[in-house]
Design a protein around this motif. Structure first.
Motif, PDB file in Angstrom:
ATOM      1  N   ARG A  18       0.852  -1.190   0.000  1.00  0.00           N
ATOM      2  CA  ARG A  18       0.000   0.000   0.000  1.00  0.00           C
ATOM      3  C   ARG A  18       0.884   1.233   0.000  1.00  0.00           C
ATOM      4  O   ARG A  18       1.881   1.298   0.711  1.00  0.00           O
ATOM      5  CB  ARG A  18      -0.914   0.011   1.220  1.00  0.00           C
ATOM      6  CG  ARG A  18      -1.925  -1.126   1.229  1.00  0.00           C
ATOM      7  CD  ARG A  18      -2.855  -1.010   2.408  1.00  0.00           C
ATOM      8  NE  ARG A  18      -3.699   0.195   2.329  1.00  0.00           N
ATOM      9  CZ  ARG A  18      -4.558   0.539   3.265  1.00  0.00           C
ATOM     10  NH1 ARG A  18      -4.685  -0.177   4.355  1.00  0.00           N
ATOM     11  NH2 ARG A  18      -5.292   1.628   3.131  1.00  0.00           N
ATOM     12  N   ALA A  59       0.707   5.545   0.162  1.00  0.00           N
ATOM     13  CA  ALA A  59      -0.144   6.677   0.521  1.00  0.00           C
ATOM     14  C   ALA A  59       0.653   7.970   0.416  1.00  0.00           C
ATOM     15  O   ALA A  59       1.632   8.152   1.145  1.00  0.00           O
ATOM     16  CB  ALA A  59      -0.680   6.508   1.940  1.00  0.00           C
ATOM     17  N   GLU A  60       0.217   8.835  -0.499  1.00  0.00           N
ATOM     18  CA  GLU A  60       0.908  10.096  -0.716  1.00  0.00           C
ATOM     19  C   GLU A  60       0.330  11.196   0.165  1.00  0.00           C
ATOM     20  O   GLU A  60      -0.840  11.156   0.542  1.00  0.00           O
ATOM     21  CB  GLU A  60       0.788  10.544  -2.183  1.00  0.00           C
ATOM     22  CG  GLU A  60       1.275   9.547  -3.206  1.00  0.00           C
ATOM     23  CD  GLU A  60       0.186   8.640  -3.728  1.00  0.00           C
ATOM     24  OE1 GLU A  60       0.348   8.086  -4.829  1.00  0.00           O
ATOM     25  OE2 GLU A  60      -0.852   8.475  -3.030  1.00  0.00           O
ATOM     26  N   SER A  61       1.164  12.179   0.446  1.00  0.00           N
ATOM     27  CA  SER A  61       0.727  13.363   1.167  1.00  0.00           C
ATOM     28  C   SER A  61       1.620  14.528   0.767  1.00  0.00           C
ATOM     29  O   SER A  61       2.682  14.328   0.163  1.00  0.00           O
ATOM     30  CB  SER A  61       0.805  13.143   2.680  1.00  0.00           C
ATOM     31  OG  SER A  61       2.131  12.876   3.079  1.00  0.00           O
ATOM     32  N   CYS A 114       5.541   9.802   0.573  1.00  0.00           N
ATOM     33  CA  CYS A 114       4.817   8.573   0.261  1.00  0.00           C
ATOM     34  C   CYS A 114       5.159   7.544   1.332  1.00  0.00           C
ATOM     35  O   CYS A 114       6.329   7.185   1.494  1.00  0.00           O
ATOM     36  CB  CYS A 114       5.207   8.063  -1.117  1.00  0.00           C
ATOM     37  SG  CYS A 114       4.580   6.409  -1.508  1.00  0.00           S
ATOM     38  N   TYR A 120       1.649  10.662  -8.304  1.00  0.00           N
ATOM     39  CA  TYR A 120       1.453   9.318  -7.781  1.00  0.00           C
ATOM     40  C   TYR A 120       2.778   8.721  -7.339  1.00  0.00           C
ATOM     41  O   TYR A 120       3.792   8.860  -8.034  1.00  0.00           O
ATOM     42  CB  TYR A 120       0.849   8.403  -8.843  1.00  0.00           C
ATOM     43  CG  TYR A 120      -0.540   8.781  -9.274  1.00  0.00           C
ATOM     44  CD1 TYR A 120      -0.737   9.625 -10.368  1.00  0.00           C
ATOM     45  CD2 TYR A 120      -1.655   8.299  -8.608  1.00  0.00           C
ATOM     46  CE1 TYR A 120      -2.008   9.968 -10.781  1.00  0.00           C
ATOM     47  CE2 TYR A 120      -2.945   8.641  -9.012  1.00  0.00           C
ATOM     48  CZ  TYR A 120      -3.103   9.485 -10.095  1.00  0.00           C
ATOM     49  OH  TYR A 120      -4.361   9.827 -10.489  1.00  0.00           O
ATOM     50  N   GLY A 133      -0.244   4.528  -5.560  1.00  0.00           N
ATOM     51  CA  GLY A 133      -0.997   5.192  -4.521  1.00  0.00           C
ATOM     52  C   GLY A 133      -2.204   5.891  -5.118  1.00  0.00           C
ATOM     53  O   GLY A 133      -2.450   5.810  -6.330  1.00  0.00           O
ATOM     54  N   GLN A 134      -2.944   6.598  -4.282  1.00  0.00           N
ATOM     55  CA  GLN A 134      -4.154   7.296  -4.724  1.00  0.00           C
ATOM     56  C   GLN A 134      -3.833   8.641  -5.367  1.00  0.00           C
ATOM     57  O   GLN A 134      -4.675   9.209  -6.066  1.00  0.00           O
ATOM     58  CB  GLN A 134      -5.093   7.502  -3.545  1.00  0.00           C
ATOM     59  CG  GLN A 134      -5.687   6.205  -3.016  1.00  0.00           C
ATOM     60  CD  GLN A 134      -6.504   5.492  -4.061  1.00  0.00           C
ATOM     61  OE1 GLN A 134      -7.407   6.059  -4.673  1.00  0.00           O
ATOM     62  NE2 GLN A 134      -6.191   4.219  -4.311  1.00  0.00           N
ATOM     63  N   THR A 170      -1.697  12.641  -5.060  1.00  0.00           N
ATOM     64  CA  THR A 170      -1.865  13.913  -4.366  1.00  0.00           C
ATOM     65  C   THR A 170      -1.732  15.024  -5.399  1.00  0.00           C
ATOM     66  O   THR A 170      -0.851  14.994  -6.247  1.00  0.00           O
ATOM     67  CB  THR A 170      -0.841  14.071  -3.224  1.00  0.00           C
ATOM     68  OG1 THR A 170      -1.125  15.258  -2.474  1.00  0.00           O
ATOM     69  CG2 THR A 170       0.594  14.126  -3.720  1.00  0.00           C
TER      70      THR A 170
END
Length: 121
Positions: A2, A4-6, A21, A93, A112-113, A115
């Motif tokens: 998994r 996850a970006e921010s 990430c 991504y 990832g989803q 950002t």
């Protein structure tokens, strides 16, 4: 795996942003981690990568402005973006793959989803 970006957001041209990430699952130091961006016109471009052997690469459009880094076990990937330009506006991504980075942007196994980064002039 998994991802996850921010860290995305809106900034004026010339400004800076730092993306992060967080990777969980089987990702470890021998994995490739990369940043890919996609514009509203759906064009995808690999921005930066850290290959499974630790080598680093950048897309031509960001060389000298962006810096990719990761912690030792590649659980967190970063992208420091300086001197941002309106053409850097895109969804960013984090992607990964075991070993060697994929030869094409559409061939990464894990995404990832994303950002959003928006740069105004």
């Amino acid at each position: 795996v998994r991802l996850a970006e921010s860290g995305g957001g809106s900034v004026q041209a010339g400004g800076s942003l730092r993306l992060a990430c967080s990777a969980s699952g089987f990702v470890h130091s021998r994995w490739c981690l990369a940043w890919i961006r996609q514009t509203t016109g759906k064009r995808r471009e690999e921005v930066a990568r850290i290959d499974g052997d630790g080598s680093i690469g950048y897309g031509d459009s960001v060389k000298g402005r962006f810096t990719v880094s990761a912690d030792n076990d590649k659980k967190t990937l970063y992208l420091q973006m300086n001197d941002l330009k309106p053409e850097d506006t895109a969804m960013y991504y984090c992607v990964s793959e075991y070993g060697t980075c994929a030869p094409a942007v559409d061939e990464y196994d894990y995404w990832g989803q994303g950002t959003q980064v928006t740069v105004s002039s």
